[in-house]
Design a protein around this motif. Structure first.
Motif, PDB file in Angstrom:
ATOM      1  N   ARG A   4     -50.904 -10.942  -7.798  1.00  9.33           N
ATOM      2  CA  ARG A   4     -50.716 -12.300  -7.272  1.00  9.33           C
ATOM      3  C   ARG A   4     -49.593 -12.293  -6.241  1.00  9.33           C
ATOM      4  NH1 ARG A   4     -54.835 -12.874  -9.389  1.00  9.33           N
ATOM      5  NH2 ARG A   4     -55.588 -14.524 -10.783  1.00  9.33           N
ATOM      6  N   LYS A   5     -49.771 -13.058  -5.159  1.00  7.04           N
ATOM      7  CA  LYS A   5     -48.721 -13.203  -4.160  1.00  7.04           C
ATOM      8  C   LYS A   5     -47.806 -14.359  -4.527  1.00  7.04           C
ATOM      9  CE  LYS A   5     -51.055 -11.216  -0.135  1.00  7.04           C
ATOM     10  NZ  LYS A   5     -51.472 -11.463   1.277  1.00  7.04           N
ATOM     11  N   ILE A   6     -46.530 -14.167  -4.275  1.00  8.60           N
ATOM     12  CA  ILE A   6     -45.551 -15.221  -4.532  1.00  8.60           C
ATOM     13  C   ILE A   6     -45.531 -16.176  -3.345  1.00  8.60           C
ATOM     14  CG2 ILE A   6     -43.093 -15.706  -4.895  1.00  8.60           C
ATOM     15  CD1 ILE A   6     -42.852 -12.966  -6.192  1.00  8.60           C
ATOM     16  N   GLN A   7     -45.541 -17.465  -3.657  1.00  6.20           N
ATOM     17  CA  GLN A   7     -45.475 -18.498  -2.632  1.00  6.20           C
ATOM     18  C   GLN A   7     -44.243 -19.352  -2.856  1.00  6.20           C
ATOM     19  OE1 GLN A   7     -49.157 -20.680  -2.676  1.00  6.20           O
ATOM     20  NE2 GLN A   7     -50.424 -18.846  -2.467  1.00  6.20           N
ATOM     21  N   ILE A   8     -43.757 -19.958  -1.784  1.00  2.00           N
ATOM     22  CA  ILE A   8     -42.576 -20.811  -1.870  1.00  2.00           C
ATOM     23  C   ILE A   8     -42.980 -22.253  -1.633  1.00  2.00           C
ATOM     24  CG2 ILE A   8     -40.301 -21.325  -0.910  1.00  2.00           C
ATOM     25  CD1 ILE A   8     -40.071 -18.446  -0.048  1.00  2.00           C
ATOM     26  N   THR A  13     -38.274 -23.131  -4.786  1.00  2.00           N
ATOM     27  CA  THR A  13     -39.218 -22.957  -5.886  1.00  2.00           C
ATOM     28  C   THR A  13     -40.255 -21.892  -5.537  1.00  2.00           C
ATOM     29  OG1 THR A  13     -38.962 -25.269  -6.535  1.00  2.00           O
ATOM     30  CG2 THR A  13     -40.901 -24.105  -7.372  1.00  2.00           C
ATOM     31  N   TYR A  14     -40.320 -20.871  -6.349  1.00  2.00           N
ATOM     32  CA  TYR A  14     -41.285 -19.791  -6.173  1.00  2.00           C
ATOM     33  C   TYR A  14     -42.422 -19.982  -7.179  1.00  2.00           C
ATOM     34  CZ  TYR A  14     -37.672 -17.424  -3.449  1.00  2.00           C
ATOM     35  OH  TYR A  14     -36.727 -17.114  -2.502  1.00  2.00           O
ATOM     36  N   ILE A  15     -43.653 -19.893  -6.729  1.00  2.00           N
ATOM     37  CA  ILE A  15     -44.788 -20.114  -7.626  1.00  2.00           C
ATOM     38  C   ILE A  15     -45.795 -18.979  -7.483  1.00  2.00           C
ATOM     39  CG2 ILE A  15     -44.561 -22.634  -7.594  1.00  2.00           C
ATOM     40  CD1 ILE A  15     -46.926 -22.705  -5.650  1.00  2.00           C
ATOM     41  N   ILE A  16     -46.539 -18.725  -8.581  1.00  2.00           N
ATOM     42  CA  ILE A  16     -47.680 -17.811  -8.552  1.00  2.00           C
ATOM     43  C   ILE A  16     -48.809 -18.463  -9.327  1.00  2.00           C
ATOM     44  CG2 ILE A  16     -46.311 -15.690  -8.389  1.00  2.00           C
ATOM     45  CD1 ILE A  16     -46.840 -15.282 -11.389  1.00  2.00           C
ATOM     46  N   SER A  17     -50.034 -18.112  -9.006  1.00  2.00           N
ATOM     47  CA  SER A  17     -51.185 -18.638  -9.742  1.00  2.00           C
ATOM     48  C   SER A  17     -51.472 -17.740 -10.940  1.00  2.00           C
ATOM     49  CB  SER A  17     -52.408 -18.704  -8.830  1.00  2.00           C
ATOM     50  OG  SER A  17     -52.761 -17.400  -8.384  1.00  2.00           O
TER      51      SER A  17
END
Length: 338
Positions: A4-8, A13-17
């Motif tokens: 999974r790629k980390i998104q901001i 706030t860092y999120i992953i699915s």
């Protein structure tokens, strides 16, 4: 394994699915909370179990014959696997003998109790939280019972006390109870890494406790065999004094091996390894000596079995000391990891 790629989102706030297959399997939904646990090795665990109502696991044993030994093995297997409920079913009506055997089975383990019975079935439920008994306390109890068994078996040999020897034999079941509990705890840790946290240990440490428990259980088995063979040794025999001395030397190293394991002391454990190996010379000399004695054949055979049990006990003490060495390095690595 999925990537999974980390998104901001926003500024910090860092999120992953999360994988949909995992979501469906765990049965969590929008709005549910999960626990995030940073580990010392840099990984992050996602735990969806927030101590909700736990779904009880159940194993069904179909009684296909009157082979009670087979039934016992299946029961112990289900217990060690950690099933909460074990149900024993039969096509035919359960006989009083089988019911009595099932009651005896529940007395051989810690936790399970009969909660329901019908004409052709018996339901057993584990009423004990397996994390209530710590590994340290379980090992300590096993050690104390086993140490007493061996001591009393030697006393029975020296004093020709048949009643004491039979009492020693009866205590073996108590050691088995604690061994099976520790084996069950090990299996639960392998299936649920968070169970180790309940026990207050690291998952990597549990194998050491299981290996020591197994060695203690084997020492108890030989204390039982030793006691059984003492019943066939009568009269004043000089070699018994040497057997008592050998027993005391082996038990001293048993004490030291357990101390080394409990204290995580490499030098102490290494010293026990050397001394336990040296004791093999004593048991070898005793074995050679008994066959030179002019005694009844039954007495000679019983003495040979007694010395064999001492030798095997020595070997298991050596195993405990070697396990203590390995355990010390494992715990050291866990402490040193940032």
């Amino acid at each position: 394994m999925e990537t999974r790629k980390i998104q901001i989102t926003g500024k910090s706030t860092y999120i992953i699915s999360l994988p949909k297959t995992w979501i469906n399997k765990i049965k969590i939904k929008n709005g549910d909370s999960v626990i995030l646990i940073p580990r010392s090795d840099g990984t992050l665990l996602v735990n969806p179990k927030l101590e909700k109502n736990k779904e009880l696991t159940k194993n069904t044993i179909n009684l296909e014959s009157r082979d009670t030994e087979k039934l016992f093995r299946k029961f112990i297997g289900a217990y060690l696997a950690g099933y909460d409920i074990i149900e024993i079913n039969s096509i035919e009506k359960l006989s009083p003998t089988v019911r009595q055997h099932i009651r005896q089975m529940t007395q051989h383990v810690i936790g399970p109790e009969i909660i329901d019975e019908t004409i052709n079935s018996v339901k057993v439920k584990d009423l004990l939280d397996s994390s209530d008994l710590s590994l340290i306390e379980g090992l300590k109890r096993m050690f104390m019972i086993t140490r007493g068994m061996h001591r009393d078996a030697i006393v029975a040999l020296r004093t020709h006390d048949i009643e004491l020897a039979e009492d020693v034999e009866s205590r073996d079941n108590e050691v088995d109870k604690f061994y099976w509990m520790i084996a069950k705890q090990y299996n639960l840790v392998m299936n649920d890494m968070f169970f180790a946290d309940k026990l207050g240990v690291k998952s990597q440490e549990v194998l050491g406790y299981l290996l020591v428990a197994r060695s203690i259980e084997r020492i108890a088995d030989h204390a039982k065999k030793l006691a059984s063979n003492t019943k066939h040794v009568t009269g004043k025999i000089e070699i018994i004094t040497k057997i008592v001395d050998a027993s005391e030397a082996i038990m001293k190293e048993f004490d030291e091996a357990m101390n080394a394991f409990n204290r995580n002391n490499f030098d102490h454990a290494n010293e026990v390894v050397n001394k336990a190996r040296a004791l093999s010379k004593i048991t070898q000399e005793l074995t050679q000596e008994i066959f030179l004695l002019k005694l009844p054949s039954m007495t000679i055979v019983s003495l040979a079995y007694i010395i064999d049990s001492l030798e095997r006990t020595r070997a298991y003490v050596l195993d405990i000391a070697e396990t203590a060495i390995n355990h010390q390095f494992i715990t050291t690595i866990l402490v040193e990891k940032p």
